[in-house]
Design a protein around this motif. Structure first.
Motif, PDB file in Angstrom:
ATOM      1  N   ARG A   1       7.851  -6.905  -5.664  1.00 26.73           N
ATOM      2  CA  ARG A   1       7.729  -7.988  -4.685  1.00 26.73           C
ATOM      3  C   ARG A   1       9.098  -8.355  -4.109  1.00 26.73           C
ATOM      4  O   ARG A   1       9.233  -8.551  -2.901  1.00 26.73           O
ATOM      5  CB  ARG A   1       7.078  -9.237  -5.299  1.00 26.73           C
ATOM      6  CG  ARG A   1       5.679  -9.002  -5.844  1.00 26.73           C
ATOM      7  CD  ARG A   1       4.887 -10.296  -5.911  1.00 26.73           C
ATOM      8  NE  ARG A   1       4.571 -10.759  -4.566  1.00 26.73           N
ATOM      9  CZ  ARG A   1       3.557 -10.306  -3.837  1.00 26.73           C
ATOM     10  NH1 ARG A   1       2.723  -9.412  -4.310  1.00 26.73           N
ATOM     11  NH2 ARG A   1       3.373 -10.762  -2.613  1.00 26.73           N
TER      12      ARG A   1
ATOM     13  N   ASP B   1      -4.813 -10.852  -7.257  1.00 22.18           N
ATOM     14  CA  ASP B   1      -3.842 -11.437  -6.313  1.00 22.18           C
ATOM     15  C   ASP B   1      -3.699 -12.951  -6.523  1.00 22.18           C
ATOM     16  O   ASP B   1      -2.602 -13.498  -6.404  1.00 22.18           O
ATOM     17  CB  ASP B   1      -4.263 -11.157  -4.856  1.00 22.18           C
ATOM     18  CG  ASP B   1      -4.193  -9.672  -4.499  1.00 22.18           C
ATOM     19  OD1 ASP B   1      -3.588  -8.895  -5.255  1.00 22.18           O
ATOM     20  OD2 ASP B   1      -4.763  -9.294  -3.446  1.00 22.18           O
TER      21      ASP B   1
ATOM     22  N   ARG C   1       0.836  -1.208   0.000  1.00 25.39           N
ATOM     23  CA  ARG C   1       0.000   0.000   0.000  1.00 25.39           C
ATOM     24  C   ARG C   1       0.875   1.264   0.000  1.00 25.39           C
ATOM     25  O   ARG C   1       0.571   2.238  -0.699  1.00 25.39           O
ATOM     26  CB  ARG C   1      -0.933   0.000   1.230  1.00 25.39           C
ATOM     27  CG  ARG C   1      -2.049  -1.020   1.134  1.00 25.39           C
ATOM     28  CD  ARG C   1      -2.888  -1.066   2.408  1.00 25.39           C
ATOM     29  NE  ARG C   1      -4.020  -1.965   2.263  1.00 25.39           N
ATOM     30  CZ  ARG C   1      -5.183  -1.637   1.708  1.00 25.39           C
ATOM     31  NH1 ARG C   1      -5.389  -0.400   1.283  1.00 25.39           N
ATOM     32  NH2 ARG C   1      -6.146  -2.521   1.588  1.00 25.39           N
TER      33      ARG C   1
ATOM     34  N   ARG D   1     -15.292  -4.826   5.993  1.00 24.84           N
ATOM     35  CA  ARG D   1     -14.497  -3.672   5.558  1.00 24.84           C
ATOM     36  C   ARG D   1     -15.374  -2.417   5.492  1.00 24.84           C
ATOM     37  O   ARG D   1     -14.946  -1.333   5.880  1.00 24.84           O
ATOM     38  CB  ARG D   1     -13.841  -3.982   4.205  1.00 24.84           C
ATOM     39  CG  ARG D   1     -12.949  -2.901   3.621  1.00 24.84           C
ATOM     40  CD  ARG D   1     -11.843  -2.419   4.543  1.00 24.84           C
ATOM     41  NE  ARG D   1     -11.042  -3.441   5.175  1.00 24.84           N
ATOM     42  CZ  ARG D   1      -9.952  -4.002   4.657  1.00 24.84           C
ATOM     43  NH1 ARG D   1      -9.522  -3.628   3.481  1.00 24.84           N
ATOM     44  NH2 ARG D   1      -9.281  -4.918   5.326  1.00 24.84           N
TER      45      ARG D   1
ATOM     46  N   ARG E   1      -9.551  -7.345  -6.362  1.00 21.89           N
ATOM     47  CA  ARG E   1      -8.214  -7.584  -5.793  1.00 21.89           C
ATOM     48  C   ARG E   1      -7.939  -9.079  -5.646  1.00 21.89           C
ATOM     49  O   ARG E   1      -6.852  -9.556  -5.974  1.00 21.89           O
ATOM     50  CB  ARG E   1      -8.083  -6.889  -4.440  1.00 21.89           C
ATOM     51  CG  ARG E   1      -7.765  -5.418  -4.601  1.00 21.89           C
ATOM     52  CD  ARG E   1      -7.131  -4.838  -3.369  1.00 21.89           C
ATOM     53  NE  ARG E   1      -8.074  -4.639  -2.291  1.00 21.89           N
ATOM     54  CZ  ARG E   1      -7.833  -4.944  -1.021  1.00 21.89           C
ATOM     55  NH1 ARG E   1      -6.675  -5.463  -0.669  1.00 21.89           N
ATOM     56  NH2 ARG E   1      -8.735  -4.712  -0.093  1.00 21.89           N
TER      57      ARG E   1
HETATM   58  O1  CDP Z   1      -6.286  -5.499   4.438  1.00 23.84           O
HETATM   59  P1  CDP Z   1      -6.580  -6.035   3.083  1.00 23.84           P
HETATM   60  O2  CDP Z   1      -6.818  -7.521   3.124  1.00 23.84           O
HETATM   61  O3  CDP Z   1      -7.632  -5.287   2.360  1.00 23.84           O
HETATM   62  O4  CDP Z   1      -5.303  -5.816   2.154  1.00 23.84           O
HETATM   63  P2  CDP Z   1      -3.785  -5.763   2.559  1.00 23.84           P
HETATM   64  O5  CDP Z   1      -3.416  -6.982   3.337  1.00 23.84           O
HETATM   65  O6  CDP Z   1      -3.490  -4.435   3.138  1.00 23.84           O
HETATM   66  O7  CDP Z   1      -3.058  -5.905   1.132  1.00 23.84           O
HETATM   67  C1  CDP Z   1      -3.264  -4.966   0.103  1.00 23.84           C
HETATM   68  C2  CDP Z   1      -2.794  -5.581  -1.192  1.00 23.84           C
HETATM   69  O8  CDP Z   1      -1.386  -5.755  -1.134  1.00 23.84           O
HETATM   70  C3  CDP Z   1      -3.352  -6.965  -1.550  1.00 23.84           C
HETATM   71  O9  CDP Z   1      -4.591  -6.912  -2.221  1.00 23.84           O
HETATM   72  C4  CDP Z   1      -2.242  -7.515  -2.442  1.00 23.84           C
HETATM   73  O10 CDP Z   1      -2.375  -7.050  -3.761  1.00 23.84           O
HETATM   74  C5  CDP Z   1      -0.984  -6.901  -1.855  1.00 23.84           C
HETATM   75  N1  CDP Z   1      -0.246  -7.822  -0.965  1.00 23.84           N
HETATM   76  C6  CDP Z   1       0.534  -8.803  -1.547  1.00 23.84           C
HETATM   77  O11 CDP Z   1       0.541  -8.942  -2.769  1.00 23.84           O
HETATM   78  N2  CDP Z   1       1.324  -9.599  -0.777  1.00 23.84           N
HETATM   79  C7  CDP Z   1       1.330  -9.475   0.557  1.00 23.84           C
HETATM   80  N3  CDP Z   1       2.130 -10.262   1.284  1.00 23.84           N
HETATM   81  C8  CDP Z   1       0.507  -8.505   1.180  1.00 23.84           C
HETATM   82  C9  CDP Z   1      -0.289  -7.703   0.393  1.00 23.84           C
END
Ligand code: CDP
Length: 228
Positions: A112, A188, A39, A160, A184
């Motif tokens: 990443r 993802d 983010r 959310r 998302r």
């Molecule tokens: O809290 P929420 O589940 O909405 O999302 P978040 O955990 O803050 O993650 C935001 C975005 O970051 C996810 O939709 C993924 O695209 C990416 N993310 C990822 O690719 N790999 C991770 N280890 C954590 C987040």
């Protein structure tokens, strides 16, 4: 022995952060939410006018970015402070613009690898509950306890929506949030590098219809069994 590293993965808004923070407090472990880093990189690209579609520029920006997560300095409901090159962006990284652009940024392999290296360094210190999409599969595949937290898209969007409303943000409807959550999840899960998926040795918990306390209790039971 109590597992010193706990990996929690799962789709958008599955309650990972709330569960992980509660667990970390109970165990006296560090809680680290890796989503914050994706983010923050997305916020920085938007803030600096870098096109999200420009993979090289977004990657370069991410590699140079100083992201810090610190104990909360303000009592406004935040779990922690997020600093991007020293600027407090704790709430900015939760904006609808970041929600809409973070998954495309998280597809880029260079983004990443820059973030995963930092996450792995923190994880290897131990006594940590780390949350994300690829913690059990890529960041800390050796973690002795891996949980994959799931729930229906509708329930996740509702949770959310309530969080966003509680913050006083009236700009998004439940339907907006549901659509973002589904979009998302699709990006993802569908990416080639470190897609969202449960590790082969993860325990899958479906929290649909369960309270936070009930999920935390289930995870504590798993920890107690592993520690016996
Ligand atoms: O809290 P929420 O589940 O909405 O999302 P978040 O955990 O803050 O993650 C935001 C975005 O970051 C996810 O939709 C993924 O695209 C990416 N993310 C990822 O690719 N790999 C991770 N280890 C954590 C987040």
């Amino acid at each position: 022995m109590q597992p010193s590293t706990i990996a929690i993965d799962g789709p958008a808004a599955s309650g990972k952060s709330t569960i992980a923070a509660a667990l970390a407090t109970k165990l006296g472990y560090l809680y680290f939410d890796t989503g914050v880093m994706y983010r923050a990189a997305t916020w920085a690209a938007l803030d600096r006018g870098v096109a999200i579609s420009d993979e090289a520029a977004v990657t370069q920006l991410t590699e140079a970015l100083q992201i810090d997560v610190k104990p909360p300095s303000i009592n406004d409901g935040r779990q922690y402070d997020v600093l991007c090159d020293g600027v407090d962006v704790t709430w900015e990284i939760r904006s609808p613009e970041v929600d809409a652009n973070v998954s495309p940024v998280a597809v880029y392999p260079g983004v990443r690898s820059a973030l995963t290296a930092q996450q792995r360094r923190i994880g290897l210190r131990g006594n940590v509950v780390m949350v994300g999409r690829d913690i059990g599969t890529v960041v800390l595949p050796e973690a002795p306890l891996k949980i994959y937290l799931d729930a229906s898209a509708e329930e996740r969007a509702l949770r959310r929506y309530r969080e966003v409303q509680a913050r006083g943000d009236q700009s998004q409807t439940y339907e907006d949030i549901l659509e973002n959550v589904k979009r998302r999840d699709a990006i993802d899960s569908g990416r080639t590098t470190a897609p969202l998926k449960a590790a082969a040795d993860a325990i899958i918990l479906n929290s649909t219809g369960l309270s936070i306390a009930e999920v935390v209790a289930q995870v504590e039971e798993l920890i107690a069994r592993r520690s016996a």
